[in-house]
Motif scaffolding. Structure first.
Motif, PDB file in Angstrom:
ATOM      1  N   PRO A   6      60.359 -20.922  11.898  1.00  0.00           N
ATOM      2  CA  PRO A   6      60.065 -19.490  11.752  1.00  0.00           C
ATOM      3  C   PRO A   6      58.636 -19.129  12.141  1.00  0.00           C
ATOM      4  CG  PRO A   6      61.323 -20.268   9.857  1.00  0.00           C
ATOM      5  CD  PRO A   6      60.946 -21.482  10.655  1.00  0.00           C
ATOM      6  N   TYR A   7      57.687 -20.039  11.885  1.00  0.00           N
ATOM      7  CA  TYR A   7      56.301 -19.790  12.290  1.00  0.00           C
ATOM      8  C   TYR A   7      56.178 -19.759  13.814  1.00  0.00           C
ATOM      9  CZ  TYR A   7      54.999 -20.852   7.444  1.00  0.00           C
ATOM     10  OH  TYR A   7      54.876 -20.840   6.072  1.00  0.00           O
ATOM     11  N   LEU A   8      56.771 -20.747  14.459  1.00  0.00           N
ATOM     12  CA  LEU A   8      56.715 -20.804  15.921  1.00  0.00           C
ATOM     13  C   LEU A   8      57.426 -19.600  16.529  1.00  0.00           C
ATOM     14  CD1 LEU A   8      56.013 -22.272  18.548  1.00  0.00           C
ATOM     15  CD2 LEU A   8      58.162 -23.550  18.312  1.00  0.00           C
ATOM     16  N   ALA A   9      58.586 -19.265  15.976  1.00  0.00           N
ATOM     17  CA  ALA A   9      59.344 -18.115  16.495  1.00  0.00           C
ATOM     18  C   ALA A   9      58.520 -16.838  16.389  1.00  0.00           C
ATOM     19  CB  ALA A   9      60.654 -17.970  15.723  1.00  0.00           C
ATOM     20  N   ARG A  10      57.795 -16.675  15.292  1.00  0.00           N
ATOM     21  CA  ARG A  10      56.965 -15.477  15.132  1.00  0.00           C
ATOM     22  C   ARG A  10      55.783 -15.492  16.099  1.00  0.00           C
ATOM     23  NH1 ARG A  10      57.309 -10.315  14.701  1.00  0.00           N
ATOM     24  NH2 ARG A  10      55.551  -9.324  13.653  1.00  0.00           N
ATOM     25  N   GLN A  11      55.189 -16.665  16.309  1.00  0.00           N
ATOM     26  CA  GLN A  11      54.116 -16.764  17.299  1.00  0.00           C
ATOM     27  C   GLN A  11      54.609 -16.312  18.672  1.00  0.00           C
ATOM     28  OE1 GLN A  11      53.055 -20.968  16.487  1.00  0.00           O
ATOM     29  NE2 GLN A  11      50.931 -20.272  16.312  1.00  0.00           N
ATOM     30  N   ILE A  12      55.788 -16.756  19.047  1.00  0.00           N
ATOM     31  CA  ILE A  12      56.341 -16.411  20.356  1.00  0.00           C
ATOM     32  C   ILE A  12      56.558 -14.905  20.464  1.00  0.00           C
ATOM     33  CG2 ILE A  12      58.345 -16.682  21.881  1.00  0.00           C
ATOM     34  CD1 ILE A  12      58.593 -19.564  20.807  1.00  0.00           C
TER      35      ILE A  12
ATOM     36  N   ALA B 225      59.410 -31.302  21.869  1.00  0.00           N
ATOM     37  CA  ALA B 225      59.268 -29.858  22.060  1.00  0.00           C
ATOM     38  C   ALA B 225      60.472 -29.294  22.815  1.00  0.00           C
ATOM     39  CB  ALA B 225      57.980 -29.556  22.810  1.00  0.00           C
ATOM     40  N   ALA B 226      60.868 -29.962  23.880  1.00  0.00           N
ATOM     41  CA  ALA B 226      61.979 -29.476  24.703  1.00  0.00           C
ATOM     42  C   ALA B 226      63.279 -29.435  23.914  1.00  0.00           C
ATOM     43  CB  ALA B 226      62.132 -30.367  25.931  1.00  0.00           C
ATOM     44  N   GLN B 227      63.590 -30.510  23.212  1.00  0.00           N
ATOM     45  CA  GLN B 227      64.859 -30.566  22.487  1.00  0.00           C
ATOM     46  C   GLN B 227      64.923 -29.541  21.361  1.00  0.00           C
ATOM     47  OE1 GLN B 227      65.289 -34.709  21.366  1.00  0.00           O
ATOM     48  NE2 GLN B 227      66.207 -35.240  23.320  1.00  0.00           N
ATOM     49  N   ASN B 228      63.802 -29.321  20.681  1.00  0.00           N
ATOM     50  CA  ASN B 228      63.799 -28.335  19.595  1.00  0.00           C
ATOM     51  C   ASN B 228      63.876 -26.910  20.126  1.00  0.00           C
ATOM     52  OD1 ASN B 228      63.306 -29.372  16.626  1.00  0.00           O
ATOM     53  ND2 ASN B 228      62.229 -30.787  17.977  1.00  0.00           N
ATOM     54  N   LEU B 229      63.146 -26.614  21.189  1.00  0.00           N
ATOM     55  CA  LEU B 229      63.176 -25.266  21.745  1.00  0.00           C
ATOM     56  C   LEU B 229      64.536 -24.921  22.346  1.00  0.00           C
ATOM     57  CD1 LEU B 229      59.728 -25.023  23.566  1.00  0.00           C
ATOM     58  CD2 LEU B 229      60.493 -23.548  21.714  1.00  0.00           C
TER      59      LEU B 229
ATOM     60  N   ARG C 153      63.948 -31.931  33.022  1.00  0.00           N
ATOM     61  CA  ARG C 153      62.902 -31.603  33.990  1.00  0.00           C
ATOM     62  C   ARG C 153      63.496 -30.987  35.271  1.00  0.00           C
ATOM     63  NH1 ARG C 153      61.176 -35.409  36.591  1.00  0.00           N
ATOM     64  NH2 ARG C 153      59.436 -34.264  37.523  1.00  0.00           N
ATOM     65  N   GLY C 154      62.637 -30.194  35.947  1.00  0.00           N
ATOM     66  CA  GLY C 154      63.024 -29.678  37.256  1.00  0.00           C
ATOM     67  C   GLY C 154      64.026 -28.552  37.237  1.00  0.00           C
ATOM     68  N   LYS C 155      64.319 -28.017  36.047  1.00  0.00           N
ATOM     69  CA  LYS C 155      65.274 -26.913  35.922  1.00  0.00           C
ATOM     70  C   LYS C 155      64.624 -25.792  35.121  1.00  0.00           C
ATOM     71  CE  LYS C 155      68.992 -30.318  35.455  1.00  0.00           C
ATOM     72  NZ  LYS C 155      70.003 -30.872  34.516  1.00  0.00           N
ATOM     73  N   LEU C 156      65.123 -24.594  35.332  1.00  0.00           N
ATOM     74  CA  LEU C 156      64.656 -23.457  34.557  1.00  0.00           C
ATOM     75  C   LEU C 156      65.594 -23.264  33.374  1.00  0.00           C
ATOM     76  CD1 LEU C 156      62.278 -21.510  34.809  1.00  0.00           C
ATOM     77  CD2 LEU C 156      63.831 -19.872  35.883  1.00  0.00           C
ATOM     78  N   HIS C 157      65.028 -23.359  32.173  1.00  0.00           N
ATOM     79  CA  HIS C 157      65.781 -23.141  30.950  1.00  0.00           C
ATOM     80  C   HIS C 157      65.297 -21.841  30.311  1.00  0.00           C
ATOM     81  CE1 HIS C 157      67.033 -27.389  31.214  1.00  0.00           C
ATOM     82  NE2 HIS C 157      65.776 -27.625  31.547  1.00  0.00           N
ATOM     83  N   TYR C 158      65.899 -21.480  29.178  1.00  0.00           N
ATOM     84  CA  TYR C 158      65.483 -20.250  28.506  1.00  0.00           C
ATOM     85  C   TYR C 158      65.421 -20.443  26.998  1.00  0.00           C
ATOM     86  CZ  TYR C 158      65.849 -17.678  32.848  1.00  0.00           C
ATOM     87  OH  TYR C 158      65.652 -17.246  34.132  1.00  0.00           O
ATOM     88  N   TYR C 159      64.365 -19.918  26.403  1.00  0.00           N
ATOM     89  CA  TYR C 159      64.293 -19.742  24.957  1.00  0.00           C
ATOM     90  C   TYR C 159      64.512 -18.251  24.740  1.00  0.00           C
ATOM     91  CZ  TYR C 159      62.412 -19.144  20.265  1.00  0.00           C
ATOM     92  OH  TYR C 159      62.255 -18.801  18.946  1.00  0.00           O
TER      93      TYR C 159
END
Length: 247
Positions: free
Chosen positions: A162-168, A183-187, A198-204
């Motif tokens: 929740p802290y990270l989500a609010r920062q974003i 970081a990648a797996q959690n996001l 790697r090498g792909k565009l993902h989305y949060y």
């Protein structure tokens, strides 16, 4: 009357009295329902508290968010930290770099990426014409140092999310760069390897995410620095494309 009936049945050899199958089934169902109700009553308060906490954090401004992180005791990491490591940089940054968690030096100084890995990250930023604090914000999946620099556990990351989500939300970055597998797996809520991501565009949510190696890993595996450079070039090209479309 019941005692007399029992005596007669016993005399006739009809004791014990067996319950009708449907009655026994009903009794078991009643027991299951009661147990489910008890379980719900036990779990609901914990879930409600979690929802309430996330909702409170989602309404915080920067000052309240920083104060809440500094006093957080939501997971066991709070028991071994020297201090929390909130994040650093431009609070309206276009670029958001997210690592996994503070190390010993970060725990001591209260700032992310300040050791050897931090120096390498600064060099990585400079290679694509960026500088710490200018259009760049740096933070981690968890705000407290995991003991012995181990990876954050899933519960710890969940409590810190929740802290990270609010920062974003407050930063509104145009692009997120996930530094390392944790970081990648959690996001991305993914269990895939960093090589696959790697090498792909993902989305949060709606924000583009690019995955690369953590600087601490690159210090141990120099051969992968070339791959990290490819990821940074991909990130720079993506940002340029985003800027063109938003112009």
């Amino acid at each position: 009357m019941k005692d007399r009936r029992k005596a007669v049945l016993q005399e006739l050899g009809l004791i014990p009295v067996w319950r009708h199958k449907e009655e026994a089934t009903l009794t078991k169902c009643e027991s299951d329902v009661n147990q489910a109700v008890e379980t719900t009553q036990m779990t609901e308060p914990d879930e409600k508290r979690s929802d309430d906490r996330s909702a409170r954090i989602a309404r915080m401004d920067w000052a309240a968010l920083k104060a809440s992180v500094a006093s957080c005791t939501a997971c066991p990491l709070s028991q071994s930290r020297t201090q929390t490591v909130f994040g650093v940089g431009d609070e309206q940054a276009d670029w958001l770099f997210i690592g996994e968690g503070p190390g010993a030096k970060e725990d001591e100084l209260g700032e992310p990426f300040v050791g050897q890995a931090g120096k390498l990250l600064d060099n990585m930023l400079m290679s694509i014409q960026l500088r710490r604090g200018e259009r760049v914000y740096i933070t981690n999946i968890v705000k407290c140092r995991p003991p012995n620099n181990r990876n954050p556990e899933s519960f710890e990351a969940e409590q810190c999310h929740p802290y990270l989500a609010r920062q974003i939300v407050l930063i509104k970055p145009k692009l997120i760069v996930a530094l390392g597998k944790v970081a990648a797996q959690n996001l991305l809520h993914s269990s895939e390897s960093i090589a696959s991501l790697r090498g792909k565009l993902h989305y949060y949510e709606t924000i583009p995410v690019i995955v690369t190696y953590h600087p601490a890993y690159l210090l141990r595996s120099l051969a992968d620095k070339a791959k990290a450079w490819e990821d940074l070039c991909f990130a720079r090209e993506t940002m340029q494309s985003l800027s063109v479309h938003s112009a």
